[in-house]
Design an enzyme around this catalytic site. Structure first.
Site, PDB file in Angstrom:
ATOM      1  N   ASP A   1       7.874   1.015  -2.731  1.00  0.00           N
ATOM      2  CA  ASP A   1       7.095   1.271  -1.507  1.00  0.00           C
ATOM      3  C   ASP A   1       5.974   0.228  -1.451  1.00  0.00           C
ATOM      4  O   ASP A   1       5.706  -0.481  -2.430  1.00  0.00           O
ATOM      5  CB  ASP A   1       6.505   2.686  -1.527  1.00  0.00           C
ATOM      6  CG  ASP A   1       5.751   3.019  -0.237  1.00  0.00           C
ATOM      7  OD1 ASP A   1       6.143   2.541   0.848  1.00  0.00           O
ATOM      8  OD2 ASP A   1       4.739   3.755  -0.306  1.00  0.00           O
ATOM      9  N   SER A   2       5.306   0.158  -0.295  1.00  0.00           N
ATOM     10  CA  SER A   2       4.139  -0.719  -0.197  1.00  0.00           C
ATOM     11  C   SER A   2       3.036  -0.239  -1.148  1.00  0.00           C
ATOM     12  O   SER A   2       2.362  -1.044  -1.785  1.00  0.00           O
ATOM     13  CB  SER A   2       3.612  -0.723   1.236  1.00  0.00           C
ATOM     14  OG  SER A   2       3.325   0.606   1.651  1.00  0.00           O
TER      15      SER A   2
ATOM     16  N   GLY B   1       2.669  -1.147   7.665  1.00  0.00           N
ATOM     17  CA  GLY B   1       2.945  -0.594   9.005  1.00  0.00           C
ATOM     18  C   GLY B   1       2.347  -1.358  10.160  1.00  0.00           C
ATOM     19  O   GLY B   1       2.708  -1.124  11.315  1.00  0.00           O
TER      20      GLY B   1
ATOM     21  N   CYS C   1      10.310   3.845   1.592  1.00  0.00           N
ATOM     22  CA  CYS C   1       9.376   3.374   2.613  1.00  0.00           C
ATOM     23  C   CYS C   1      10.140   3.290   3.926  1.00  0.00           C
ATOM     24  O   CYS C   1      11.105   2.518   4.033  1.00  0.00           O
ATOM     25  CB  CYS C   1       8.837   2.004   2.215  1.00  0.00           C
ATOM     26  SG  CYS C   1       7.769   1.247   3.452  1.00  0.00           S
TER      27      CYS C   1
ATOM     28  N   THR D   1       8.958   2.188   6.784  1.00  0.00           N
ATOM     29  CA  THR D   1       8.623   0.945   7.476  1.00  0.00           C
ATOM     30  C   THR D   1       9.519  -0.188   6.994  1.00  0.00           C
ATOM     31  O   THR D   1       9.984  -1.016   7.793  1.00  0.00           O
ATOM     32  CB  THR D   1       7.131   0.601   7.226  1.00  0.00           C
ATOM     33  OG1 THR D   1       6.340   1.739   7.585  1.00  0.00           O
ATOM     34  CG2 THR D   1       6.691  -0.595   8.017  1.00  0.00           C
TER      35      THR D   1
ATOM     36  N   GLU E   1      -3.605   7.192   0.124  1.00  0.00           N
ATOM     37  CA  GLU E   1      -3.954   6.317  -1.013  1.00  0.00           C
ATOM     38  C   GLU E   1      -5.246   6.804  -1.670  1.00  0.00           C
ATOM     39  O   GLU E   1      -5.339   6.901  -2.892  1.00  0.00           O
ATOM     40  CB  GLU E   1      -4.142   4.868  -0.532  1.00  0.00           C
ATOM     41  CG  GLU E   1      -2.863   4.179  -0.065  1.00  0.00           C
ATOM     42  CD  GLU E   1      -1.994   3.664  -1.206  1.00  0.00           C
ATOM     43  OE1 GLU E   1      -2.535   3.335  -2.267  1.00  0.00           O
ATOM     44  OE2 GLU E   1      -0.763   3.607  -1.012  1.00  0.00           O
TER      45      GLU E   1
ATOM     46  N   CYS F   1       6.850   8.668   7.264  1.00  0.00           N
ATOM     47  CA  CYS F   1       6.202   7.706   6.366  1.00  0.00           C
ATOM     48  C   CYS F   1       6.066   8.435   5.041  1.00  0.00           C
ATOM     49  O   CYS F   1       5.593   9.587   5.013  1.00  0.00           O
ATOM     50  CB  CYS F   1       4.823   7.314   6.900  1.00  0.00           C
ATOM     51  SG  CYS F   1       3.834   6.371   5.714  1.00  0.00           S
ATOM     52  N   THR F   2       6.474   7.795   3.956  1.00  0.00           N
ATOM     53  CA  THR F   2       6.497   8.504   2.673  1.00  0.00           C
ATOM     54  C   THR F   2       5.098   8.838   2.155  1.00  0.00           C
ATOM     55  O   THR F   2       4.954   9.679   1.270  1.00  0.00           O
ATOM     56  CB  THR F   2       7.262   7.681   1.619  1.00  0.00           C
ATOM     57  OG1 THR F   2       6.738   6.339   1.603  1.00  0.00           O
ATOM     58  CG2 THR F   2       8.750   7.661   1.918  1.00  0.00           C
ATOM     59  N   HIS F   3       4.080   8.200   2.705  1.00  0.00           N
ATOM     60  CA  HIS F   3       2.716   8.574   2.310  1.00  0.00           C
ATOM     61  C   HIS F   3       2.345   9.981   2.810  1.00  0.00           C
ATOM     62  O   HIS F   3       1.492  10.644   2.206  1.00  0.00           O
ATOM     63  CB  HIS F   3       1.692   7.594   2.899  1.00  0.00           C
ATOM     64  CG  HIS F   3       1.532   6.325   2.125  1.00  0.00           C
ATOM     65  ND1 HIS F   3       2.458   5.307   2.161  1.00  0.00           N
ATOM     66  CD2 HIS F   3       0.535   5.899   1.292  1.00  0.00           C
ATOM     67  CE1 HIS F   3       2.036   4.310   1.393  1.00  0.00           C
ATOM     68  NE2 HIS F   3       0.876   4.647   0.855  1.00  0.00           N
TER      69      HIS F   3
HETATM   70  N1  DGL Z   1       4.976   4.389   2.939  1.00  0.00           N
HETATM   71  C1  DGL Z   1       5.365   3.525   3.992  1.00  0.00           C
HETATM   72  C2  DGL Z   1       6.369   4.187   4.931  1.00  0.00           C
HETATM   73  O1  DGL Z   1       7.105   5.077   4.526  1.00  0.00           O
HETATM   74  C3  DGL Z   1       4.378   2.740   4.802  1.00  0.00           C
HETATM   75  C4  DGL Z   1       2.976   2.575   4.453  1.00  0.00           C
HETATM   76  C5  DGL Z   1       2.389   1.262   4.946  1.00  0.00           C
HETATM   77  O2  DGL Z   1       2.057   1.138   6.141  1.00  0.00           O
HETATM   78  O3  DGL Z   1       2.286   0.370   4.100  1.00  0.00           O
HETATM   79  O4  DGL Z   1       6.488   3.837   6.064  1.00  0.00           O
END
Ligand code: DGL
Length: 258
Positions: free
Chosen positions: A9-10, A42, A73, A75, A151, A184-186
């Site tokens: 992931d990012s 993103g 991720c 994105t 984060e 979004c996985t976050h």
């Molecule tokens: N965790 C990422 C996702 O699932 C994106 C987070 C980012 O914008 O870096 O889209």
């Protein structure tokens, strides 16, 4: 193919996929790799992002010797899955917004999509909605500030509920919206805060279980887990180490991207 399961992931978002992965593959060694030097993804332009994702994933696959790459991720997946599969020799499991199960579960036929600005606007997302939610109204909400809140939360800070409330407000504007896709996985990392932001009971759906199931199908012969799992990062630091430690990963090592 043998080796650990590589999760990419990012930032720390892919950690939301770790509990379901460990449930489905309890004995498999995991490696977590993130491109925190270039996060967030993103709000980045597509061309730059494809090249960067390929470079980081190539480096992480080589450094980990993995048996499968899980792109945790949305994105990255909604943009670069084909390119990754064309370039890499290992199987690649992607993460795309859970539009299909959300549409299947929605009684009101009005669902929300909470994702990064990139993901809400992608042709891939349009195609998912056309294919699986054509009879639903879909309210798309770009929620990039929540990436930062997730984060901060995993690094040990209190997330800012006012930011969460403001960003999610468009979801609550129609009383009939009954299901929200966390695209979004976050965002599953902020689950309780998202529930707190909702003025009424709401169903939240993410892709974690589906990714873990698919990974178990294609993983081949994962290396057995022996103690803590490994972390790799393009900018290892103490905050990231704290987040990874919560999920039983070692302090991250530097991932050098060619
Ligand atoms: N965790 C990422 C996702 O699932 C994106 C987070 C980012 O914008 O870096 O889209």
């Amino acid at each position: 193919m043998s080796g650990p399961i590589l999760i990419f992931d990012s930032g720390v978002g892919g950690l939301s996929v770790v509990p379901p992965l460990r449930r489905h593959l309890p004995d498999a060694a995991l490696v977590y790799a993130c491109d925190n030097a270039m996060m967030p993804y993103g709000t980045r332009p597509d061309d730059w992002l494809v090249a960067r994702i390929l470079a980081v994933c190539e480096a992480a696959v080589a450094a980990s010797g993995c048996c499968v790459l899980v792109v945790a991720c949305n994105t990255a997946s909604t943009l670069a899955l084909d390119a990754l599969r064309a370039h890499l020799k290992v199987p690649v499991v992607g993460t795309v917004p859970a539009i299909k199960p959300a549409a299947a579960m929605s009684a009101s036929r009005h669902i929300g999509l909470l994702a990064t600005s990139a993901t809400v606007a992608r042709p891939y997302t349009d195609r998912l909605i056309e294919a699986f939610a054509a009879d639903c109204r879909v309210t798309r909400v770009a929620a990039d500030p929540l990436v930062r809140e997730a984060e901060r939360f995993l690094a040990g800070d209190e997330p800012d509920q006012a930011i969460i409330d403001t960003v999610t407000a468009p979801l609550w504007a129609s009383a009939d919206l009954d299901t929200v896709v966390l695209g979004c996985t976050h965002f599953p990392l902020l689950g309780e805060r998202l529930i707190a932001a909702s003025p009424r009971p709401i169903r939240l759906i993410d892709s974690g279980e589906a990714i873990a199931r698919r990974t178990a199908e294609v993983a081949g012969d994962p290396t057995p887990r022996t103690g803590r799992d490994q972390g790799l990062a393009t900018a290892p630091d103490a905050r990231l180490a704290r987040a990874l430690a919560r999920f039983d990963f070692d302090e991250p090592r530097l991932l050098i991207v060619g």
